[in-house]
Structure formats: C-alpha cells, structure tokens
Design a protein around this motif. Sequence first.
Motif, PDB file in Angstrom:
ATOM      1  N   SER A  89      33.785  45.349  43.854  1.00 63.31           N
ATOM      2  CA  SER A  89      35.099  44.768  43.593  1.00 63.31           C
ATOM      3  C   SER A  89      34.979  43.296  43.240  1.00 63.31           C
ATOM      4  CB  SER A  89      36.002  44.928  44.820  1.00 63.31           C
ATOM      5  OG  SER A  89      37.228  44.253  44.623  1.00 63.31           O
ATOM      6  N   HIS A  90      35.427  42.953  42.059  1.00 62.14           N
ATOM      7  CA  HIS A  90      35.487  41.548  41.664  1.00 62.14           C
ATOM      8  C   HIS A  90      36.618  40.833  42.372  1.00 62.14           C
ATOM      9  CE1 HIS A  90      37.285  38.338  39.141  1.00 62.14           C
ATOM     10  NE2 HIS A  90      36.025  37.970  38.971  1.00 62.14           N
ATOM     11  N   GLY A  91      37.707  41.543  42.674  1.00 60.13           N
ATOM     12  CA  GLY A  91      38.880  40.898  43.241  1.00 60.13           C
ATOM     13  C   GLY A  91      39.672  40.163  42.176  1.00 60.13           C
ATOM     14  N   GLN A  92      40.520  39.264  42.619  1.00 56.71           N
ATOM     15  CA  GLN A  92      41.394  38.503  41.726  1.00 56.71           C
ATOM     16  C   GLN A  92      41.071  37.017  41.819  1.00 56.71           C
ATOM     17  OE1 GLN A  92      44.433  39.552  39.641  1.00 56.71           O
ATOM     18  NE2 GLN A  92      43.424  37.690  38.927  1.00 56.71           N
ATOM     19  N   THR A  93      40.676  36.416  40.720  1.00 53.95           N
ATOM     20  CA  THR A  93      40.402  34.979  40.728  1.00 53.95           C
ATOM     21  C   THR A  93      41.706  34.203  40.880  1.00 53.95           C
ATOM     22  OG1 THR A  93      38.421  35.206  39.370  1.00 53.95           O
ATOM     23  CG2 THR A  93      39.464  33.049  39.420  1.00 53.95           C
ATOM     24  N   LEU A  94      41.736  33.341  41.884  1.00 52.19           N
ATOM     25  CA  LEU A  94      42.879  32.447  42.075  1.00 52.19           C
ATOM     26  C   LEU A  94      42.529  31.012  41.691  1.00 52.19           C
ATOM     27  CD1 LEU A  94      45.820  32.887  43.302  1.00 52.19           C
ATOM     28  CD2 LEU A  94      44.276  34.839  43.394  1.00 52.19           C
ATOM     29  N   TYR A  95      41.236  30.664  41.782  1.00 49.61           N
ATOM     30  CA  TYR A  95      40.859  29.297  41.418  1.00 49.61           C
ATOM     31  C   TYR A  95      39.384  29.251  41.057  1.00 49.61           C
ATOM     32  CZ  TYR A  95      41.018  24.219  41.324  1.00 49.61           C
ATOM     33  OH  TYR A  95      40.982  22.913  40.903  1.00 49.61           O
ATOM     34  N   HIS A  96      39.099  28.533  39.967  1.00 47.40           N
ATOM     35  CA  HIS A  96      37.721  28.306  39.522  1.00 47.40           C
ATOM     36  C   HIS A  96      37.561  26.793  39.408  1.00 47.40           C
ATOM     37  CE1 HIS A  96      33.976  29.878  37.937  1.00 47.40           C
ATOM     38  NE2 HIS A  96      34.075  29.149  36.834  1.00 47.40           N
ATOM     39  N   LEU A 107      37.057  31.056  43.737  1.00 45.69           N
ATOM     40  CA  LEU A 107      37.771  31.810  44.768  1.00 45.69           C
ATOM     41  C   LEU A 107      38.374  33.073  44.181  1.00 45.69           C
ATOM     42  CD1 LEU A 107      38.877  31.999  47.684  1.00 45.69           C
ATOM     43  CD2 LEU A 107      40.902  30.761  46.865  1.00 45.69           C
ATOM     44  N   GLN A 108      37.872  34.223  44.669  1.00 43.00           N
ATOM     45  CA  GLN A 108      38.445  35.514  44.323  1.00 43.00           C
ATOM     46  C   GLN A 108      39.044  36.128  45.595  1.00 43.00           C
ATOM     47  OE1 GLN A 108      35.110  34.753  43.042  1.00 43.00           O
ATOM     48  NE2 GLN A 108      36.324  34.000  41.326  1.00 43.00           N
ATOM     49  N   LEU A 109      40.295  36.526  45.523  1.00 39.70           N
ATOM     50  CA  LEU A 109      40.961  37.132  46.668  1.00 39.70           C
ATOM     51  C   LEU A 109      41.001  38.652  46.521  1.00 39.70           C
ATOM     52  CD1 LEU A 109      43.986  34.745  47.355  1.00 39.70           C
ATOM     53  CD2 LEU A 109      41.651  34.646  48.248  1.00 39.70           C
ATOM     54  N   GLY A 110      41.185  39.308  47.659  1.00 39.51           N
ATOM     55  CA  GLY A 110      41.210  40.772  47.724  1.00 39.51           C
ATOM     56  C   GLY A 110      40.196  41.231  48.750  1.00 39.51           C
ATOM     57  N   GLN A 111      40.565  41.108  50.026  1.00 43.01           N
ATOM     58  CA  GLN A 111      39.646  41.354  51.133  1.00 43.01           C
ATOM     59  C   GLN A 111      39.004  42.736  51.028  1.00 43.01           C
ATOM     60  OE1 GLN A 111      37.227  41.287  53.716  1.00 43.01           O
ATOM     61  NE2 GLN A 111      38.436  39.401  53.844  1.00 43.01           N
ATOM     62  N   ALA A 112      37.664  42.746  50.936  1.00 48.53           N
ATOM     63  CA  ALA A 112      36.922  43.992  50.703  1.00 48.53           C
ATOM     64  C   ALA A 112      37.033  44.971  51.856  1.00 48.53           C
ATOM     65  CB  ALA A 112      35.453  43.672  50.428  1.00 48.53           C
ATOM     66  N   ALA A 113      37.314  44.490  53.083  1.00 47.44           N
ATOM     67  CA  ALA A 113      37.398  45.390  54.237  1.00 47.44           C
ATOM     68  C   ALA A 113      38.471  46.455  54.044  1.00 47.44           C
ATOM     69  CB  ALA A 113      37.671  44.587  55.507  1.00 47.44           C
ATOM     70  N   TRP A 114      39.550  46.121  53.353  1.00 47.97           N
ATOM     71  CA  TRP A 114      40.609  47.111  53.107  1.00 47.97           C
ATOM     72  C   TRP A 114      40.083  48.242  52.227  1.00 47.97           C
ATOM     73  CZ3 TRP A 114      44.848  47.004  55.941  1.00 47.97           C
ATOM     74  CH2 TRP A 114      45.234  45.791  56.534  1.00 47.97           C
ATOM     75  N   ILE A 115      39.227  47.911  51.255  1.00 48.94           N
ATOM     76  CA  ILE A 115      38.665  48.944  50.378  1.00 48.94           C
ATOM     77  C   ILE A 115      37.684  49.814  51.150  1.00 48.94           C
ATOM     78  CG2 ILE A 115      37.448  49.354  48.211  1.00 48.94           C
ATOM     79  CD1 ILE A 115      38.244  46.470  47.386  1.00 48.94           C
TER      80      ILE A 115
END
Length: 380
Positions: A89-96, A107-115
């Motif tokens: 999972s790449h997640g969602q970039t919120l800030y580069h 910073l990529q958000l989308g906590q992998a533990a949920w997946i």
Amino acid sequence: MRVLGLISGTSHDGIDSAVVDWSLDGDVLTGTVEHVGERPYDAALRARIVAALPPRPADMGEVCRLDTLIGQAFADAAAGCGPVDLVCSHGQTLYHWVEDGRVRGTLQLGQAAWIAERTGVPVVSDLRSRDVSAGGQGAPLVSSFDLPLLAGLPGRSGALNLGGIANLTVREPGLAYDTGPASALIDAAVAAATGLPYDEDGRLAAAGTVHEGLLAELLAEPYYRAAPPKSTGKELFHPGYLDAVAGPYGLALPDLVATLTALTAETAAAEIRRHRLGTVVASGGGTRNPVMMAMLRERAGEARIVLSDELGVPSGAKEAIAFSFLGWLTAHGLPGTVPGCTGASGPRVLGSITPGRGPLRLPEPPPRAPARLQMRTAST
C-alpha cells in the motif's frame, strides 16, 4: 506470489488496485495481471483530504483522523480484491517536503494495520521514506518498474505517467524525475469554476484556445530548469499557485484549461525531445484526455507514443501494478530503488511490513534481481 498493489495518487480521487501473480524464471519476472480496479473516495473523505493539503493548515487531530479513515478506505478496497499473499500500500500522500531541491521528508497516510486486520495478510507500506533517508527524492519509485519493463524495447525508450503530476523514466542512462504538473492545475481550475473534479474527455480544452502569453509565463517556473533527480507535487502546483499566475489574465475557463493542458504537454514533450526518445510508453489518467495526448504527440518530435497496454500493463492501473512489483521486491529482500533515478546514495529495500494474522514468513531472496519484466493479463 499474488501481490495486491494499492495507491491513491496526487489527484486524490480514489484508490487504484491491482492484483498481480508474479513468477520468477532466471532473471525474467513474469507478472500476470489478475485484477485492476478503482474505488472512489467517499465524497466527505475526499473533501477532508483536499482541505488538509498544503498550503492549508491541518492540526494533528485531523492528521490522526485522516490516517485512520484513509487506512479504513484502503482496507475496504483490499477486501474487494480477493485472496492474495501480500498487500503493498502506497497510501495517500499528504505532504512531500522539498527544500532547495532536496527532499527532507515525505508523508503518506493510510494506517496499514487496518489493511492487515481486514485481509489477514502482511502489508508493505511507507515505501518512500527509506529512499528519502538515503538522500533520495523518494520519487518517482515507479522507475524501478519502468526500467525492466522497457528493457526489451528497441532504441531509446522512456515511460511517461500522467497523473496529478507527470513523471518520466528514461531507460538510458537510467534516470527518472517529475517533469511537472499533469492534471493537477487543470483539475484545480475546473473544480474552482464548476465543482467538477476534472476536464472529462478534454472537452473544455477542446473548446478553448491556448493563450501563448500565459503559457510562456507558466513555463518560466524555475522547477522546469532544475536538473534531475527532482520531484514535486501539490506543495508547489496548488490552486493558489494557479490563482497567482493565471488570475491576472482573466481567461474564460475553456481558454485557461486549453493553456494548462498545453503546459502539461510542453513540459513533458520538452524532456522527451531532450533525451531524443524514440518510443515513449504512456500511462495514467491523462492518457484518457484526447486533447492532452494530441498536444503531447504534436510536441514530442519524432517520438512514438504508445499506451502501456501494448506491453500488458493497463494504462489506468500502471502505478498500482508498479506498487505490486515493489511489494514483491520487498518481500524477497530486494532493493526497490534505482539510485540514478531518485538520487539516493545506494539501492535500498523499501517499506515497513505489518504482519498479518499468522506468523510472518517471507520467501528466500533470489540470487539476483530480475533484469526484465514480462507482463500479461489473466485473459491472455
């Protein structure tokens, strides 16, 4: 190994998914694409993501909530893709975070533990940070997929992805970088004027006329003259940037969108010409915009531009497929970066692994990384 790749790109419109069954024979890795999909974000969640993007402020409470909500959305997307051995999972970039051409953090958000909790299988996530910590740009990571994919093509070849931001991989001498905005500024202009997310089928651009004065001012942006490796995002190319540069011209929306489409085509085509590419393999949402593609072909000199579908990679799912590949590399202990492309001090195995329900068991590393990729769809 069946690996699910998940990513939401800089358009922030939803989650792309791809399940690929990878099989290694010598130095050739064959990927059979078994599933590709797109899952739009819930409208309320997308609005919260957009509201948290720079230059708008976001407090830590909202960052925490988004990390959870995006992780749950990615888990929902994963659950609909069938059984797999691994998720990447790449997640969602919120800030580069870029300062003076150097990436300080990403910073990529989308906590992998949920997946992992939903699917029960291990999840590779946070792939960009390791490259950044080694001095790299953390982008474009897709170059690790592009180079072995292009290996079988004759002549000078490259791969161009047209998402929110455009990136180009050049097979020889082996470099990759973001060329500038693809749909980011177009989407911002359309959303501000109409509330719609993008210029569907390039209809607004087709109805407008390119304003050469504004185009010249947009092309004066210093980023385009910076030497690679380099990366960018909506930290630079955000709606406020567009307002500051284009606002004084007061163009009608079709003319503004036509000019922004020409900006994408010219900045990408300029790099294609500079590297004297004979074949360019294009992918991403921008390939669905016929006006953008026509402008690109017109400006790209002698280059032949083909869709990645011709190489067995569905153009709308190319980045999700690439992250499936990166997950395979990490699981096998192989580097997922090309230092010449990102600027890192050396190749690095990418990401963090969140275990699934059972014991974490990873395959034995192969003696060497695959040199070539062969892609096909399950139907072929």
